[in-house]
Write an enzyme that holds these catalytic residues in place. Structure first.
Site, short mmCIF file in Angstrom:
data_model
loop_
_atom_site.label_atom_id
_atom_site.label_comp_id
_atom_site.label_asym_id
_atom_site.label_seq_id
_atom_site.Cartn_x
_atom_site.Cartn_y
_atom_site.Cartn_z
N HIS A 122 0.88 -1.18 0.00
CA HIS A 122 0.00 0.00 0.00
C HIS A 122 0.92 1.23 0.00
O HIS A 122 2.02 1.18 0.54
CB HIS A 122 -0.84 -0.05 1.29
CG HIS A 122 -1.91 0.98 1.39
ND1 HIS A 122 -1.67 2.26 1.79
CD2 HIS A 122 -3.25 0.90 1.17
CE1 HIS A 122 -2.80 2.94 1.82
NE2 HIS A 122 -3.78 2.14 1.45
N ASP A 199 3.11 -4.80 7.78
CA ASP A 199 1.93 -3.95 7.68
C ASP A 199 0.74 -4.89 7.81
O ASP A 199 0.40 -5.61 6.87
CB ASP A 199 1.94 -3.22 6.33
CG ASP A 199 0.64 -2.49 6.07
OD1 ASP A 199 -0.28 -2.58 6.90
OD2 ASP A 199 0.56 -1.81 5.04
N GLN A 202 -4.47 -5.40 6.84
CA GLN A 202 -5.46 -6.34 6.28
C GLN A 202 -5.51 -7.66 7.05
O GLN A 202 -6.45 -8.43 6.88
CB GLN A 202 -5.14 -6.63 4.81
CG GLN A 202 -5.22 -5.43 3.90
CD GLN A 202 -6.64 -4.88 3.77
OE1 GLN A 202 -7.62 -5.61 3.93
NE2 GLN A 202 -6.75 -3.60 3.48
N LYS A 225 -10.55 -1.01 9.94
CA LYS A 225 -10.67 -2.21 9.11
C LYS A 225 -11.01 -3.42 9.97
O LYS A 225 -11.26 -4.50 9.44
CB LYS A 225 -9.37 -2.47 8.34
CG LYS A 225 -9.05 -1.37 7.32
CD LYS A 225 -7.86 -1.75 6.47
CE LYS A 225 -7.16 -0.56 5.87
NZ LYS A 225 -7.87 0.05 4.75
N CYS A 367 -4.64 2.31 -3.85
CA CYS A 367 -3.42 2.86 -3.19
C CYS A 367 -2.26 1.89 -3.34
O CYS A 367 -1.45 1.72 -2.41
CB CYS A 367 -3.65 3.17 -1.71
SG CYS A 367 -4.90 4.40 -1.43
C1 LIG Z 1 -2.32 -2.89 3.45
C2 LIG Z 1 -2.67 -1.54 3.97
N1 LIG Z 1 -1.76 -0.83 4.63
C3 LIG Z 1 -2.02 0.37 5.16
C4 LIG Z 1 -3.25 0.95 5.02
C5 LIG Z 1 -3.48 2.32 5.59
O1 LIG Z 1 -4.39 2.28 6.64
P1 LIG Z 1 -4.99 3.65 7.20
O2 LIG Z 1 -5.53 4.38 6.01
O3 LIG Z 1 -6.06 3.23 8.14
O4 LIG Z 1 -3.89 4.38 7.86
C6 LIG Z 1 -4.24 0.26 4.33
C7 LIG Z 1 -5.59 0.88 4.16
O5 LIG Z 1 -6.09 1.17 3.14
C8 LIG Z 1 -3.95 -1.01 3.80
O6 LIG Z 1 -4.88 -1.71 3.12
#
Ligand SMILES: Cc1ncc(COP(=O)(O)O)c(C=O)c1O
Length: 413
Positions: A122, A199, A202, A225, A367
């Site tokens: 992401h 990270d 998910q 999430k 993203c």
């Molecule tokens: C794999 C992953 N990492 C990081 C994020 C970022 O999360 P947040 O927007 O809640 O900070 C997301 C969310 O879209 C994600 O899917």
């Protein structure tokens, strides 16, 4: 039956049918999951009964607020199986957790040091490292994607060397649902003394985690999430590492003493929680973690695997109408997220046409533009499931996709 998605769905106000019996078929859980009554009630109860700032006042209300906030830390420490509660840093989300590491650990890196990410990341696990590269002159490398949308771990041998200081990869892809083989990443990192960051944005909604068993050094997750509020996230890190990390944001709460000349910083986690934290959101996140823990997660996973299989089978049948899965084609080593493409129809159009049937899916680059490029697409349509997803949801989705492909797809006619 102990795990009943339809019963679970009733706990979500937004998913209940309206007076005409129409309901939202929510399949964008990888972006944000819905919130159950238990979480809404926990946040409301806190705001109604214990609202005050934390760690400051000595009156009873302020002490109740501090207790609620610190209790949330205990709950999350249990959820991820942290060795100690001090390893839990509350942030505003996974993005903030990742930026915290990039800034704070990043301060200890220098030109020539290498950070290894992957093409599946992401943007929030790419951009902070690029900014660090530009600030400190480190080298940023990326593990490639395999043709079926996984991290190509065979490239570890080639890309990990004694300059590698950190491998920062996603635990589960937000686009393809692929689950990373963490043990292989950890083994490669340990062979050169590098740290590992996952990270887990998910992965965390799937159920309680065991960061000690994963044997990583940092784990980032985000509340919205995992059936919790937004504006709250967590960075878990090993205590001995947090203790060596300089602060990122400066302000109230994170100090031991301040003079105009200098500041002595508080120990972790306070060192990394400058300012008034998202108190009610932390309470809500703890309620969400308890709500998940209360489910039979083995049965939940079996249910989601079965639904994912049903979706993938249906998409395969629609291959003759130009529908193609972008990512792994089976349920092995993947969570309940699937991206697909309909030949000749832009993902935004796919999702708008599905919206007309009350189906909520995300279309676009998610993203994750480097992954889109690696997979040779500009975007995908993505269905991501949650505990309240049902067989009927999948069938309605497949009917919708077939209709879109037949009416608008270039292969459908
Ligand atoms: C794999 C992953 N990492 C990081 C994020 C970022 O999360 P947040 O927007 O809640 O900070 C997301 C969310 O879209 C994600 O899917």
């Amino acid at each position: 039956v102990t795990f009943d998605p339809l019963k679970i769905r009733k706990e979500f106000p937004l998913l209940r049918p309206d007076r005409d019996g129409r309901r939202i078929i929510y399949l964008d859980n990888a972006a944000t999951a819905q919130v159950p009554e238990a979480v809404l009630a926990a946040v409301a109860h806190h705001e109604r009964s214990s609202r005050a700032n934390v760690h400051r006042g000595v009156y009873r209300l302020a002490e109740a607020a501090t207790r609620a906030y610190e209790n949330a830390r205990d709950v999350i420490a249990g959820y991820v199986n942290a060795a100690t509660r001090e390893e839990i840093v509350f942030t505003s989300g996974a993005t903030a957790s990742l930026n915290l590491v990039a800034h704070s650990l990043g301060e200890t890196l220098q030109a020539g040091d290498e950070v290894l990410i992957s093409e599946l990341e992401h943007h929030s696990n790419i951009v902070p490292w690029q900014l660090l590269r530009d600030r400190r002159g480190i080298t940023l490398k990326a593990l490639p994607a395999t043709p079926d949308g996984r991290i190509d771990l065979d490239a570890l041998d080639r890309l990990v060397n004694r300059n590698t200081k950190l491998i920062a990869v996603t635990h589960v892809s937000n686009v393809t649902g692929a689950v990373t083989d963490v043990a292989r990443v950890v083994a490669a990192a340990r062979s050169v003394g590098a740290r590992v960051l996952l990270d887990g944005a998910q992965a965390a909604p799937h159920g309680p985690l065991d960061v000690q068993d994963l044997d990583v050094d940092f784990y980032a997750l985000t509340g919205h999430k995992m059936y919790g509020p937004n504006g709250i996230g967590v960075l878990w890190a090993r205590r001995e590492i947090l203790e060596t990390m300089p602060p990122f944001l400066g302000g109230g709460e994170m100090i031991r003493s301040v003079t105009i000349a200098q500041t002595e910083f508080a120990p972790p986690p306070a060192r990394f929680e400058a300012g008034t934290p998202p108190i009610a959101n932390a309470v809500g996140l703890a309620a969400a973690a308890i709500w998940i823990e209360d489910k039979d997660t083995d049965e939940a996973h079996a249910h989601l695997d079965r639904l994912t299989g049903r979706l993938l089978d249906g998409l395969a049948v629609l291959g003759n109408r130009g529908v193609r899965v972008v990512g792994p084609l089976d349920t092995q080593g993947r969570y309940a997220t699937a991206s697909f493409d309909i030949e000749g129809v832009h993902p935004h159009d796919v999702c708008q046409l599905l919206d007309a049937r009350n189906l909520c899916l995300r279309g676009g680059h998610h993203c994750a533009q480097p992954l889109m490029e690696a997979m040779g697409v500009t975007g995908t349509s993505r269905a991501s499931l949650a505990f309240y997803s049902s067989d009927e949801d999948i069938d309605l989705l497949l009917n919708g996709i077939e209709d879109v492909a037949r009416k608008f797809g270039s292969a459908g006619k």
